[in-house]
Design a protein around this motif. Sequence first.
Motif, PDB file in Angstrom:
ATOM      1  N   GLN A 396       0.954  -1.161  -0.426  1.00  0.00           N
ATOM      2  CA  GLN A 396      -0.162   0.186   0.192  1.00  0.00           C
ATOM      3  C   GLN A 396       0.829   1.397   0.238  1.00  0.00           C
ATOM      4  N   TYR A 397       2.276   0.977  -0.092  1.00  0.00           N
ATOM      5  CA  TYR A 397       3.205   2.171   0.303  1.00  0.00           C
ATOM      6  C   TYR A 397       2.978   3.079  -1.309  1.00  0.00           C
ATOM      7  N   HIS A 398       3.383   3.690  -0.834  1.00  0.00           N
ATOM      8  CA  HIS A 398       2.992   5.023  -2.166  1.00  0.00           C
ATOM      9  C   HIS A 398       3.845   6.400  -1.769  1.00  0.00           C
ATOM     10  N   LYS A 399       5.018   6.547  -3.039  1.00  0.00           N
ATOM     11  CA  LYS A 399       6.197   7.772  -2.571  1.00  0.00           C
ATOM     12  C   LYS A 399       5.226   8.929  -2.578  1.00  0.00           C
ATOM     13  N   GLY A 400       6.197   9.907  -1.508  1.00  0.00           N
ATOM     14  CA  GLY A 400       5.304  10.433  -0.799  1.00  0.00           C
ATOM     15  C   GLY A 400       4.833   9.843   0.860  1.00  0.00           C
ATOM     16  N   ASP A 401       4.397   8.953   0.743  1.00  0.00           N
ATOM     17  CA  ASP A 401       3.625   8.326   2.420  1.00  0.00           C
ATOM     18  C   ASP A 401       4.971   8.404   3.131  1.00  0.00           C
ATOM     19  N   ARG A 402       4.648   8.819   4.750  1.00  0.00           N
ATOM     20  CA  ARG A 402       5.346   8.973   5.437  1.00  0.00           C
ATOM     21  C   ARG A 402       5.137   7.839   6.448  1.00  0.00           C
ATOM     22  N   PRO A 418      10.379  -0.972  -1.229  1.00  0.00           N
ATOM     23  CA  PRO A 418      11.652  -0.250  -2.221  1.00  0.00           C
ATOM     24  C   PRO A 418      11.170   0.817  -2.371  1.00  0.00           C
ATOM     25  N   GLY A 419      12.407   1.220  -2.295  1.00  0.00           N
ATOM     26  CA  GLY A 419      12.170   3.233  -2.486  1.00  0.00           C
ATOM     27  C   GLY A 419      11.658   4.256  -0.492  1.00  0.00           C
ATOM     28  N   MET A 420      11.251   3.061  -0.224  1.00  0.00           N
ATOM     29  CA  MET A 420      10.898   3.437   1.246  1.00  0.00           C
ATOM     30  C   MET A 420      11.806   4.793   1.740  1.00  0.00           C
ATOM     31  N   SER A 421      10.844   5.946   1.746  1.00  0.00           N
ATOM     32  CA  SER A 421      11.783   7.244   2.614  1.00  0.00           C
ATOM     33  C   SER A 421      11.043   8.127   3.055  1.00  0.00           C
ATOM     34  N   ASN A 422      11.064   9.475   3.490  1.00  0.00           N
ATOM     35  CA  ASN A 422      10.415  10.443   4.598  1.00  0.00           C
ATOM     36  C   ASN A 422      10.300   9.540   5.647  1.00  0.00           C
ATOM     37  N   VAL A 423      11.690   9.120   6.161  1.00  0.00           N
ATOM     38  CA  VAL A 423      11.142   8.260   7.269  1.00  0.00           C
ATOM     39  C   VAL A 423      11.575   8.805   8.600  1.00  0.00           C
ATOM     40  N   SER A 424      10.938   9.358   9.916  1.00  0.00           N
ATOM     41  CA  SER A 424      10.887   9.956  11.222  1.00  0.00           C
ATOM     42  C   SER A 424      11.162   9.040  11.952  1.00  0.00           C
ATOM     43  N   VAL A 425      12.178   8.890  13.135  1.00  0.00           N
ATOM     44  CA  VAL A 425      11.369   8.282  14.721  1.00  0.00           C
ATOM     45  C   VAL A 425      11.399   8.348  16.010  1.00  0.00           C
TER      46      VAL A 425
END
Length: 535
Positions: A396-402, A418-425
């Motif tokens: 379900q993940y799309h580019k731009g999701d956080r 694949p392509g996972m980005s925009n990650v916070s902890v």
Amino acid sequence: MACWLRRGVERLGTLPSAWVGLLALLWFALTLGVYPLLIPDEGRYVGVALSMLESGDYLVPRLDGLPFFHKPPLHYWLTALSLKVLGVNFVGARLVPALMAALLIAGMHAFLKRHASRQHAAWTALILTSSPLLFGASHYANLDMTVAALISSCVLLGAHAALQMEQGRAYRLALMGLYVMAGLAFLAKGLIGILIPGGVLVFWLLGRGQWRVLLRLFSWTGLGLLALVATPWMWVMQARYPGFFDYYIVYQHFQRFLETGFNNPQPFWFYFALMPVATLGWTPFLFRRGRGADHTPDGLGAVRGLMLSALLTVLIFFSIPTSKLLGYVLPAMGPWAFFLADGLIRQSQREGEAKVARFAVGSVAVCLTVCLVAVLTMVLRPQVNSQALGRVLAAQYHKGDRIVYLNDYRYDLGFYVPGMSNVSVMGRWDDPEIMHTDSWRKELVEAARFEPHRGAQILIDRPTLRQQLCRDRAAVVWLIGAPDAVRQSQVLNHAQRLYDDQRIALWRFDSDEYELMCGETPTVAQPETSAPPGQ
């Protein structure tokens, strides 16, 4: 079976060393891809390499987008290349340690074939290939096998150059190879890549009274090659990140060596007790060697002295720190296997090759059974990993999701999405206890200090998370944390739980949940970000 083994060993002694290494690699490669990445180490190191591949930035190792300078970059570069060639899969992730294990075996075979005997080369290669510890290291995607192979290569090249000098033969190519390999070892693990092989060669040559040969091993040209290989990356990092040298050299190389707050504390004798276990079925040959051994001179005193120097240098050096991990002892595996092979050969000279070969069949069977049972166990009873979570998120993940981790962190999740980005902890980053324990929190905090602005965006606290969720209403946010995190955060009361395996859970937070949680919360206010400790 004993007859086949004897013929196989004879054949192994005549093969080119490159073919011996290839055979070992084929054995290791059979089961590289049958179970998920192990966390934290495999997820961490493969994740750093994958971030290089996806971003195209091969200079700065990054963990969750932040500079990660715990280790040098060589292993990451090699793994990124492997992932690019073979694809993002388990075989591509683990090919480098398998290659390095094969390099260690081929190097030992070549050296012993030249300076000992074909029998020593063949039996040592067989013992190493069947060793459960080396087999496990070849399947474990961290730096240890790379470091061990490069240190071993340094020792063998230096010893070959020295022995060639003593015999009045050409040695320059091996000597230059020593310095180049030392530079690569530095890029793999830092100063120990130079100190350990240097110490082995110094102790060996001085112990034999060959101080003139030791002096001739010193080469200004070689030092230039070493510097050319080892230092450019460090200078670039220092220019980009002031304070890099202090952290990378002073702290990582010296302070960590003597500190006691790291994982897996063990007594001083731990590695000495580990070595017999590392080779299991072969170990009795070492003890048999001590009973009634034939001490007739055979011209192998120099080689035995080298192997003893290498074995003791590695074991004693890594026994000094309180923290002792299994992979640290890998540079001692080659010398240890040599002494096992030496004991086996001496015993066969006393008791007959047929009798020893029958015993060796059992040794091979024991070691290979342990290797295969270990793999089967990993398949049937997999360790904690994020593969199942990753499948749900990737669907379900799309580019731009956080993506926001809630007081948790999974090093390996990006491998499955694949392509996972925009990650916070999200966490309590002002907790002073973070810096007193070796953990993912400490790694992230230290990484954030090199890029404080980005660190403040990635390492956030709970109020900041709520403010950001209510401000950025257009984005889909994926929340990842312990299953009971819903009781710890009002945010999750309004999120949809999509995955739960009793250790980790996944929630989706989108437009419907924004209205429930945020209500009339203003969307124009700019919240203050929480900086990691030390900013």
